[in-house]
Scaffold this active site. Structure first.
Site, PDB file in Angstrom:
ATOM      1  N   HIS A 132      52.320  45.609   3.289  1.00  0.00           N
ATOM      2  CA  HIS A 132      53.301  46.268   4.156  1.00  0.00           C
ATOM      3  C   HIS A 132      54.361  47.016   3.351  1.00  0.00           C
ATOM      4  O   HIS A 132      55.405  47.394   3.895  1.00  0.00           O
ATOM      5  CB  HIS A 132      53.957  45.261   5.095  1.00  0.00           C
ATOM      6  CG  HIS A 132      53.017  44.736   6.139  1.00  0.00           C
ATOM      7  ND1 HIS A 132      53.305  43.624   6.916  1.00  0.00           N
ATOM      8  CD2 HIS A 132      51.791  45.157   6.543  1.00  0.00           C
ATOM      9  CE1 HIS A 132      52.292  43.388   7.742  1.00  0.00           C
ATOM     10  NE2 HIS A 132      51.371  44.304   7.532  1.00  0.00           N
TER      11      HIS A 132
ATOM     12  N   ARG B 151      60.249  37.716  13.956  1.00  0.00           N
ATOM     13  CA  ARG B 151      59.865  37.360  15.319  1.00  0.00           C
ATOM     14  C   ARG B 151      60.513  36.092  15.861  1.00  0.00           C
ATOM     15  O   ARG B 151      60.529  35.880  17.058  1.00  0.00           O
ATOM     16  CB  ARG B 151      58.339  37.205  15.394  1.00  0.00           C
ATOM     17  CG  ARG B 151      57.631  38.528  15.277  1.00  0.00           C
ATOM     18  CD  ARG B 151      56.125  38.358  15.260  1.00  0.00           C
ATOM     19  NE  ARG B 151      55.490  39.663  15.285  1.00  0.00           N
ATOM     20  CZ  ARG B 151      55.385  40.446  14.226  1.00  0.00           C
ATOM     21  NH1 ARG B 151      55.853  40.042  13.065  1.00  0.00           N
ATOM     22  NH2 ARG B 151      54.806  41.635  14.313  1.00  0.00           N
TER      23      ARG B 151
ATOM     24  N   CYS C  30      55.345  64.275  -1.069  1.00  0.00           N
ATOM     25  CA  CYS C  30      54.927  64.382  -2.476  1.00  0.00           C
ATOM     26  C   CYS C  30      54.948  63.056  -3.212  1.00  0.00           C
ATOM     27  O   CYS C  30      54.555  62.977  -4.380  1.00  0.00           O
ATOM     28  CB  CYS C  30      55.786  65.400  -3.211  1.00  0.00           C
ATOM     29  SG  CYS C  30      57.494  64.858  -3.532  1.00  0.00           S
TER      30      CYS C  30
ATOM     31  N   SER D 176      53.066  34.709  10.721  1.00  0.00           N
ATOM     32  CA  SER D 176      52.738  34.432  12.116  1.00  0.00           C
ATOM     33  C   SER D 176      51.300  34.793  12.447  1.00  0.00           C
ATOM     34  O   SER D 176      50.790  34.428  13.511  1.00  0.00           O
ATOM     35  CB  SER D 176      53.686  35.215  13.036  1.00  0.00           C
ATOM     36  OG  SER D 176      53.559  36.614  12.795  1.00  0.00           O
TER      37      SER D 176
ATOM     38  N   ILE E 121      59.075  25.561   4.488  1.00  0.00           N
ATOM     39  CA  ILE E 121      58.116  25.945   3.457  1.00  0.00           C
ATOM     40  C   ILE E 121      58.536  25.462   2.075  1.00  0.00           C
ATOM     41  O   ILE E 121      57.714  24.966   1.302  1.00  0.00           O
ATOM     42  CB  ILE E 121      57.921  27.471   3.490  1.00  0.00           C
ATOM     43  CG1 ILE E 121      57.156  27.840   4.772  1.00  0.00           C
ATOM     44  CG2 ILE E 121      57.175  27.962   2.264  1.00  0.00           C
ATOM     45  CD1 ILE E 121      57.129  29.310   5.068  1.00  0.00           C
TER      46      ILE E 121
ATOM     47  N   THR F 249      62.865  33.196   4.237  1.00  0.00           N
ATOM     48  CA  THR F 249      64.063  32.823   5.004  1.00  0.00           C
ATOM     49  C   THR F 249      64.979  31.910   4.191  1.00  0.00           C
ATOM     50  O   THR F 249      66.195  31.958   4.347  1.00  0.00           O
ATOM     51  CB  THR F 249      63.679  32.138   6.326  1.00  0.00           C
ATOM     52  OG1 THR F 249      62.823  31.019   6.060  1.00  0.00           O
ATOM     53  CG2 THR F 249      62.954  33.108   7.247  1.00  0.00           C
TER      54      THR F 249
ATOM     55  N   GLN G 214      52.830  40.194   3.037  1.00  0.00           N
ATOM     56  CA  GLN G 214      53.344  41.086   4.070  1.00  0.00           C
ATOM     57  C   GLN G 214      54.830  41.362   3.852  1.00  0.00           C
ATOM     58  O   GLN G 214      55.415  42.181   4.560  1.00  0.00           O
ATOM     59  CB  GLN G 214      53.153  40.449   5.455  1.00  0.00           C
ATOM     60  CG  GLN G 214      51.704  40.239   5.843  1.00  0.00           C
ATOM     61  CD  GLN G 214      51.573  39.456   7.139  1.00  0.00           C
ATOM     62  OE1 GLN G 214      51.945  38.288   7.204  1.00  0.00           O
ATOM     63  NE2 GLN G 214      51.038  40.084   8.174  1.00  0.00           N
TER      64      GLN G 214
END
Length: 237
Positions: A111, A26, A122, A186, A228, A18, A91
């Site tokens: 992910h 979410r 293919c 999360s 973070i 972010t 993720q």
């Protein structure tokens, strides 16, 4: 914990990016509060779902183009460069771990990756920019010029099988880590959300860094709340 650990594994989610200008999914105001995700089966079954999937992908191009690795990405890259961490499990689909200097084979993408696309039949690879012109001209979702199959960004949608090799690598990393650091996830999307609990059962210390509570808080050895980048910039090795 960082100083004493010999095998640090970071497990990263959308909250890490972010700060780079990429909205998470979410949180209030996140991408899924504005539009529901398109399940994989809908993508397979519906021309409109495929067109909408590609409309959304091209709409987010500016976010992807302008994004640069954050302080958090750089801190995690320093653990790998210092030889304290064999790889990062992510993720995220934004390629920012690779852009931070982590080798491709040390980024385990459970992910997938949205910076390129592939044929679902293919597996032929396509670059996103090469698909844009045709989509803007015709409005039609791209098809493979080799086999005619559906072309989709190399991401994992709801209902789409998880990448088997990536999950095997992630499971092995979790089971052999001695410090497992969850960053910006999360911990509600399974089976990937099982990884920190798996690491704990094998004796690893588990640290969770996130702005909001997670289900994993109950078994974490250390919880760090806040932005973070502000937290991780103090843990560059």
């Amino acid at each position: 914990m960082l100083r004493s650990a010999n095998r640090i594994v970071a497990f990263t989610g959308a909250g890490l990016s972010t700060e780079a200008g990429i909205p998470d999914f979410r949180s209030p105001g996140g991408r899924w509060s504005r539009m529901k995700p398109i399940p994989f089966q809908d993508f397979l079954d519906s021309d409109e779902a495929r067109r909408e999937t590609w409309r959304r992908r091209f709409d987010m191009d500016n976010e992807m183009r302008l994004a640069r690795p954050t302080r958090g990405h750089k801190a995690i890259a320093s653990w790998i460069k210092a030889g304290k961490s064999p790889a990062v499990i992510t993720q995220n689909i934004d390629n920012l771990h690779q852009a931070s200097g982590i080798p491709d084979d040390a980024v385990i993408e459970v992910h997938g990756n949205t910076t390129y696309a592939a044929c679902l039949d293919c597996a032929k690879r396509y670059e996103i920019e090469d698909l844009r012109g045709s989509f803007e001209a015709t409005g039609e979702a791209p098809r493979c010029d080799g086999c005619g199959g559906f072309v989709k960004t190399a991401t994992i949608s709801f209902g789409q099988p998880m990448p088997e090799i990536a999950m095997q690598k992630a499971t092995q990393l979790a089971r052999t880590s001695d410090l497992f650091v969850v960053v910006g996830s999360s911990l509600v999307v399974y089976p990937a959300a099982d990884l920190p609990g798996m690491a704990r059962k094998q004796g690893a210390n588990v640290v969770i860094i996130n702005r909001e509570p997670t289900p994993g808080d109950l078994y974490a050895h250390l919880l760090l709340r806040g932005e973070i980048g502000d937290i991780l910039e103090d843990f560059v090795l």
